[in-house]
Design an enzyme around this catalytic site. Structure first.
Site, PDB file in Angstrom:
ATOM      1  N   GLU A 155      41.226  27.347  36.280  1.00 56.76           N
ATOM      2  CA  GLU A 155      42.244  27.110  37.147  1.00 56.76           C
ATOM      3  C   GLU A 155      42.840  25.681  36.897  1.00 56.76           C
ATOM      4  O   GLU A 155      42.792  24.990  37.857  1.00 56.76           O
ATOM      5  CB  GLU A 155      41.543  27.201  38.522  1.00 56.76           C
ATOM      6  CG  GLU A 155      41.166  28.510  38.900  1.00 56.76           C
ATOM      7  CD  GLU A 155      40.819  28.569  40.562  1.00 56.76           C
ATOM      8  OE1 GLU A 155      40.758  29.826  40.940  1.00 56.76           O
ATOM      9  OE2 GLU A 155      40.494  27.743  40.971  1.00 56.76           O
ATOM     10  N   GLU A 260      40.595  36.379  38.686  1.00 55.57           N
ATOM     11  CA  GLU A 260      39.730  36.182  39.889  1.00 55.57           C
ATOM     12  C   GLU A 260      40.419  36.661  41.133  1.00 55.57           C
ATOM     13  O   GLU A 260      41.829  36.347  41.231  1.00 55.57           O
ATOM     14  CB  GLU A 260      39.667  34.718  40.095  1.00 55.57           C
ATOM     15  CG  GLU A 260      38.775  34.058  39.057  1.00 55.57           C
ATOM     16  CD  GLU A 260      38.379  32.474  39.716  1.00 55.57           C
ATOM     17  OE1 GLU A 260      38.645  32.425  40.895  1.00 55.57           O
ATOM     18  OE2 GLU A 260      38.005  31.594  38.846  1.00 55.57           O
TER      19      GLU A 260
END
Length: 365
Positions: A155, A260
């Site tokens: 991320e 995710e």
């Protein structure tokens, strides 16, 4: 005539690109810790290994995170990762190794550098990142625990290894990202192993500006785009996610995977740790029930495939409530979004059905 037809057929086959690999799975980084904490997952009332269960239900990929030097835990270290990859491979799964480049959680809000890198110059940090990546992969190769896919950062919406979110210095950011990508390539060459590299951004609305900036800064040697998608933290609904995937594919000519995502099967809480996904995480069309969780994941997966995505990976389906504690309290903050029902002795939930989803054949013109 037959010979000519045969040659023509062979020519057509040779000109047809190989089908794109599809990746379906879950992030099983907690599995070793949960086993040590006494968790017993069940399917049909019988104990089951989560790696084996995921493979049996149609999954083919286990995502595993790695921290540099997490002195606060003995999990997600290089030694722990070797155990996880070995379990995954034994179950017949491929592995996506997720480098956080931190001693702790790195995510869309922060990218804290490892303690050993603090105070280094940009060039020194890039070299440290390269050397750490290469060492980890060389070690895994020697242990016959080579990951088939590698994320260079987790991320990475903020600047890599730069602390809390702030404006990105793309000269430095590109230097570090490219150092990591080079390390993966050189380790794969030394090991004689194939590898797919990935860059990963949280929430679809942030992906296009980030990849445009990365491209302009000279970040190009990656194979796949990874996205996190949680309705709680995203401004986009599933249709917005799908539209982003289609545009990313078209612009960058690379596979795009949701690496995710998750959805709660209940709003109940099994322990003293507050649930991270509560009522604020729900899509009105999908209740927080086992059936709602299943329907959401199947519909999301079909939307990803229809948009041209190449897979869906569920986050922390194994992070259930146990006797162990975290810094946030005893138990888990995710047990209501896991694949195992704490109301029924951690029995596998119907959400696992999404793992068997695959792209539908497109009609030929």
């Amino acid at each position: 005539m037959r010979r000519l037809f045969g040659l023509t057929a062979l020519a057509l086959i040779a000109a047809t690109p190989a089908p794109e690999a599809i990746y379906m799975g879950g992030d099983l980084s907690y599995a070793n810790e949960m086993r040590d904490c006494g968790a017993v997952y069940r399917a049909g009332g019988k104990p089951v290994d989560p790696f084996v269960l995921m493979k049996a239900r149609g999954g083919n990929l286990a995502r595993i995170r790695i921290w540099n030097d997490p002195k606060w835990t003995r999990y997600s270290t290089l030694a722990d990762v070797k155990r996880s990859i070995t379990r995954a491979h034994k179950a017949g799964l491929q592995v996506l190794l997720d480098f956080h480049y931190s001693d702790d959680w790195a995510d869309g809000d922060k990218q804290n550098p490892p303690a050993a890198w603090v105070g280094l110059s940009d060039t020194q940090q890039a070299q440290a990142l390269h050397d750490y990546t290469r060492h980890a992969l060389d070690t895994l190769a020697k242990a016959r625990a080579w990951p088939e896919l590698v994320q260079v950062g987790n991320e990475t919406n903020p600047e890599l290894a730069a602390g809390p979110k702030k404006a990105i210095n793309w000269t430095r950011n590109a230097l570090l990202l490219n150092a990591g990508l080079r390390a993966v390539r050189s380790a794969a060459k030394a090991a004689g192993k194939p590898v797919q590299t990935m860059l990963h951004i949280a929430q679809p609305e942030h992906a296009e500006p980030w990849f445009a900036a990365a491209t302009q800064a000279g970040v190009a040697d990656y194979d796949m785009i990874g996205l996190s998608y949680y309705r709680k933290w995203s401004t986009e609904d599933v249709r917005g996610l799908a539209a982003t995937i289609t545009r990313l594919r078209a612009r960058y000519q690379r596979p795009v995977m949701v690496v995710e995502t998750a959805y709660p099967f209940t709003l109940d809480n099994a322990d003293a740790s507050a649930n991270l996904l509560g009522a604020d995480s729900l899509d009105p069309a999908y209740p927080a029930t086992p059936a709602g969780q299943r329907a959401y994941m199947i519909d999301l997966t079909r939307a990803v495939f229809a948009a041209g995505g190449n897979g869906v990976n569920y986050w922390a389906p194994d992070w259930v409530s146990t006797r162990c504690s975290t810094r946030w309290g005893k138990g888990s903050g995710w047990e209501n979004a896991a694949w195992f029902d704490f109301h029924h002795r951690l029995e596998a939930l119907p959400v696992l059905d999404f793992l068997a989803e695959r792209p539908q054949p497109q009609p030929q013109p």
